[in-house]
Motif scaffolding. Sequence first.
Motif, PDB file in Angstrom:
ATOM      1  N   MET A   1       0.858  -1.176   0.000  1.00  0.00           N
ATOM      2  CA  MET A   1       0.000   0.000   0.000  1.00  0.00           C
ATOM      3  C   MET A   1       0.900   1.233   0.000  1.00  0.00           C
ATOM      4  O   MET A   1       1.786   1.356   0.822  1.00  0.00           O
ATOM      5  CB  MET A   1      -0.921  -0.029   1.226  1.00  0.00           C
ATOM      6  N   GLN A   2       0.630   2.132  -0.928  1.00  0.00           N
ATOM      7  CA  GLN A   2       1.410   3.355  -1.020  1.00  0.00           C
ATOM      8  C   GLN A   2       1.019   4.319   0.094  1.00  0.00           C
ATOM      9  O   GLN A   2       0.178   4.019   0.928  1.00  0.00           O
ATOM     10  CB  GLN A   2       1.157   4.004  -2.372  1.00  0.00           C
ATOM     11  N   LEU A   3       1.611   5.476   0.067  1.00  0.00           N
ATOM     12  CA  LEU A   3       1.317   6.502   1.072  1.00  0.00           C
ATOM     13  C   LEU A   3      -0.160   6.902   1.059  1.00  0.00           C
ATOM     14  O   LEU A   3      -0.734   7.215   2.092  1.00  0.00           O
ATOM     15  CB  LEU A   3       2.199   7.732   0.825  1.00  0.00           C
ATOM     16  N   GLN A   4      -0.802   6.843  -0.116  1.00  0.00           N
ATOM     17  CA  GLN A   4      -2.196   7.232  -0.216  1.00  0.00           C
ATOM     18  C   GLN A   4      -3.102   6.266   0.558  1.00  0.00           C
ATOM     19  O   GLN A   4      -4.157   6.665   1.041  1.00  0.00           O
ATOM     20  CB  GLN A   4      -2.669   7.264  -1.677  1.00  0.00           C
ATOM     21  N   GLY A   5      -2.720   5.010   0.677  1.00  0.00           N
ATOM     22  CA  GLY A   5      -3.537   4.020   1.378  1.00  0.00           C
ATOM     23  C   GLY A   5      -3.882   4.426   2.797  1.00  0.00           C
ATOM     24  O   GLY A   5      -5.061   4.452   3.168  1.00  0.00           O
ATOM     25  N   PRO A   6      -2.882   4.748   3.625  1.00  0.00           N
ATOM     26  CA  PRO A   6      -3.213   5.184   4.989  1.00  0.00           C
ATOM     27  C   PRO A   6      -4.073   6.444   5.035  1.00  0.00           C
ATOM     28  O   PRO A   6      -4.890   6.604   5.940  1.00  0.00           O
ATOM     29  CB  PRO A   6      -1.840   5.430   5.627  1.00  0.00           C
ATOM     30  N   VAL A   7      -3.909   7.321   4.057  1.00  0.00           N
ATOM     31  CA  VAL A   7      -4.748   8.523   4.016  1.00  0.00           C
ATOM     32  C   VAL A   7      -6.205   8.128   3.771  1.00  0.00           C
ATOM     33  O   VAL A   7      -7.112   8.606   4.455  1.00  0.00           O
ATOM     34  CB  VAL A   7      -4.245   9.516   2.939  1.00  0.00           C
ATOM     35  N   PHE A   8      -6.424   7.226   2.816  1.00  0.00           N
ATOM     36  CA  PHE A   8      -7.779   6.765   2.525  1.00  0.00           C
ATOM     37  C   PHE A   8      -8.394   6.049   3.728  1.00  0.00           C
ATOM     38  O   PHE A   8      -9.589   6.162   3.968  1.00  0.00           O
ATOM     39  CB  PHE A   8      -7.788   5.829   1.305  1.00  0.00           C
ATOM     40  N   VAL A   9      -7.593   5.314   4.470  1.00  0.00           N
ATOM     41  CA  VAL A   9      -8.097   4.610   5.655  1.00  0.00           C
ATOM     42  C   VAL A   9      -8.358   5.593   6.790  1.00  0.00           C
ATOM     43  O   VAL A   9      -9.334   5.454   7.536  1.00  0.00           O
ATOM     44  CB  VAL A   9      -7.109   3.504   6.102  1.00  0.00           C
ATOM     45  N   GLY A  10      -7.529   6.616   6.919  1.00  0.00           N
ATOM     46  CA  GLY A  10      -7.645   7.540   8.038  1.00  0.00           C
ATOM     47  C   GLY A  10      -8.693   8.617   7.892  1.00  0.00           C
ATOM     48  O   GLY A  10      -9.313   9.022   8.883  1.00  0.00           O
ATOM     49  N   VAL A  11      -8.936   9.098   6.688  1.00  0.00           N
ATOM     50  CA  VAL A  11      -9.878  10.210   6.500  1.00  0.00           C
ATOM     51  C   VAL A  11     -11.276   9.889   7.039  1.00  0.00           C
ATOM     52  O   VAL A  11     -11.872  10.725   7.722  1.00  0.00           O
ATOM     53  CB  VAL A  11      -9.920  10.659   5.017  1.00  0.00           C
ATOM     54  N   PRO A  12     -11.833   8.701   6.806  1.00  0.00           N
ATOM     55  CA  PRO A  12     -13.173   8.433   7.339  1.00  0.00           C
ATOM     56  C   PRO A  12     -13.243   8.470   8.865  1.00  0.00           C
ATOM     57  O   PRO A  12     -14.307   8.700   9.436  1.00  0.00           O
ATOM     58  CB  PRO A  12     -13.508   7.029   6.830  1.00  0.00           C
ATOM     59  N   LEU A  13     -12.112   8.280   9.532  1.00  0.00           N
ATOM     60  CA  LEU A  13     -12.094   8.288  10.996  1.00  0.00           C
ATOM     61  C   LEU A  13     -12.169   9.698  11.575  1.00  0.00           C
ATOM     62  O   LEU A  13     -12.397   9.856  12.781  1.00  0.00           O
ATOM     63  CB  LEU A  13     -10.840   7.582  11.501  1.00  0.00           C
ATOM     64  N   HIS A  43     -22.866   2.293  23.989  1.00  0.00           N
ATOM     65  CA  HIS A  43     -22.002   3.249  23.280  1.00  0.00           C
ATOM     66  C   HIS A  43     -20.565   2.758  23.202  1.00  0.00           C
ATOM     67  O   HIS A  43     -19.858   3.073  22.253  1.00  0.00           O
ATOM     68  CB  HIS A  43     -22.026   4.621  23.961  1.00  0.00           C
ATOM     69  N   LYS A  44     -20.140   1.992  24.199  1.00  0.00           N
ATOM     70  CA  LYS A  44     -18.768   1.485  24.192  1.00  0.00           C
ATOM     71  C   LYS A  44     -18.531   0.547  23.013  1.00  0.00           C
ATOM     72  O   LYS A  44     -17.395   0.328  22.630  1.00  0.00           O
ATOM     73  CB  LYS A  44     -18.477   0.757  25.503  1.00  0.00           C
ATOM     74  N   VAL A  45     -19.601   0.000  22.451  1.00  0.00           N
ATOM     75  CA  VAL A  45     -19.499  -0.871  21.288  1.00  0.00           C
ATOM     76  C   VAL A  45     -19.776  -0.097  20.002  1.00  0.00           C
ATOM     77  O   VAL A  45     -19.116  -0.318  18.989  1.00  0.00           O
ATOM     78  CB  VAL A  45     -20.479  -2.066  21.422  1.00  0.00           C
ATOM     79  N   ILE A  46     -20.731   0.812  20.050  1.00  0.00           N
ATOM     80  CA  ILE A  46     -21.167   1.514  18.838  1.00  0.00           C
ATOM     81  C   ILE A  46     -20.025   2.287  18.182  1.00  0.00           C
ATOM     82  O   ILE A  46     -19.775   2.131  16.984  1.00  0.00           O
ATOM     83  CB  ILE A  46     -22.354   2.454  19.152  1.00  0.00           C
ATOM     84  N   LEU A  47     -19.316   3.098  18.938  1.00  0.00           N
ATOM     85  CA  LEU A  47     -18.260   3.912  18.330  1.00  0.00           C
ATOM     86  C   LEU A  47     -17.105   3.074  17.778  1.00  0.00           C
ATOM     87  O   LEU A  47     -16.638   3.342  16.666  1.00  0.00           O
ATOM     88  CB  LEU A  47     -17.781   4.978  19.299  1.00  0.00           C
ATOM     89  N   PRO A  48     -16.619   2.036  18.476  1.00  0.00           N
ATOM     90  CA  PRO A  48     -15.563   1.216  17.867  1.00  0.00           C
ATOM     91  C   PRO A  48     -16.023   0.464  16.610  1.00  0.00           C
ATOM     92  O   PRO A  48     -15.243   0.302  15.669  1.00  0.00           O
ATOM     93  CB  PRO A  48     -15.178   0.230  18.972  1.00  0.00           C
ATOM     94  N   VAL A  49     -17.279   0.036  16.588  1.00  0.00           N
ATOM     95  CA  VAL A  49     -17.778  -0.628  15.377  1.00  0.00           C
ATOM     96  C   VAL A  49     -17.794   0.353  14.219  1.00  0.00           C
ATOM     97  O   VAL A  49     -17.344   0.032  13.112  1.00  0.00           O
ATOM     98  CB  VAL A  49     -19.174  -1.250  15.615  1.00  0.00           C
ATOM     99  N   TYR A  54     -15.499   2.369   9.239  1.00  0.00           N
ATOM    100  CA  TYR A  54     -14.911   3.485   8.496  1.00  0.00           C
ATOM    101  C   TYR A  54     -13.534   3.118   7.949  1.00  0.00           C
ATOM    102  O   TYR A  54     -13.194   3.468   6.820  1.00  0.00           O
ATOM    103  CB  TYR A  54     -14.795   4.723   9.372  1.00  0.00           C
ATOM    104  N   SER A  55     -12.732   2.430   8.729  1.00  0.00           N
ATOM    105  CA  SER A  55     -11.394   2.040   8.264  1.00  0.00           C
ATOM    106  C   SER A  55     -11.487   1.081   7.079  1.00  0.00           C
ATOM    107  O   SER A  55     -10.774   1.246   6.078  1.00  0.00           O
ATOM    108  CB  SER A  55     -10.617   1.375   9.396  1.00  0.00           C
ATOM    109  N   VAL A  56     -12.351   0.092   7.186  1.00  0.00           N
ATOM    110  CA  VAL A  56     -12.528  -0.883   6.098  1.00  0.00           C
ATOM    111  C   VAL A  56     -13.072  -0.191   4.855  1.00  0.00           C
ATOM    112  O   VAL A  56     -12.620  -0.434   3.734  1.00  0.00           O
ATOM    113  CB  VAL A  56     -13.437  -2.039   6.562  1.00  0.00           C
ATOM    114  N   MET A  57     -14.042   0.697   5.055  1.00  0.00           N
ATOM    115  CA  MET A  57     -14.616   1.439   3.947  1.00  0.00           C
ATOM    116  C   MET A  57     -13.559   2.332   3.290  1.00  0.00           C
ATOM    117  O   MET A  57     -13.504   2.451   2.068  1.00  0.00           O
ATOM    118  CB  MET A  57     -15.785   2.274   4.473  1.00  0.00           C
ATOM    119  N   GLY A  58     -12.703   2.950   4.099  1.00  0.00           N
ATOM    120  CA  GLY A  58     -11.630   3.771   3.555  1.00  0.00           C
ATOM    121  C   GLY A  58     -10.668   2.957   2.708  1.00  0.00           C
ATOM    122  O   GLY A  58     -10.248   3.389   1.633  1.00  0.00           O
TER     123      GLY A  58
END
Length: 163
Positions: A1-13, A43-49, A54-58
């Motif tokens: 994964m190039q540098l863009q990969g982590p950006v795509f994974v991180g932006v949705p977070l 809520h302790k489950v909702i936000l981590p899910v 978001y990470s997978v979608m990114g």
Amino acid sequence: MQLQGPVFVGVPLLGPILICMFTPNDLSDWCEDDRKLSWCPPHKVILPVWATIYSVMGYASYLVWKDLGGGFRWPLALPLGLYTFQLTLSWTFLVLFLTANNPGLALLDLLLLYGLVASMVLIWQPINKLAALLLLPYLAWLTVTTAITYRLWRDSLCPAYQP
């Protein structure tokens, strides 16, 4: 994964992070009080899910971006335009549900979001099958979230249905 990969994974977070930063004590108690549904996660489950989704979608959006040649080219407009719009709706849902205590607007947002994600699966499938498959857990989570939100909206309108 190039540098863009982590950006795509991180932006949705960014959405969940900003929501947690700016409303740490104002989270709604929809799933914590006497209205609690037996199948409503805390809520302790909702936000981590959501963060995992978001990470997978990114990552899936990165796969589509990469397979269409990267950059800011015209073929990316529809697949990543839908992605950007649904991401905005998803963040809006978190605000409406977790902080604004507005299950009616949250439900409307979710219904639009569900349609957009289903459209993304259909549009992304010919581009990258893995990317389309990575959206299926998101659709499953949206189904659960929609059921919870509908029930809370119904109960807020019709108190006779409350337990």
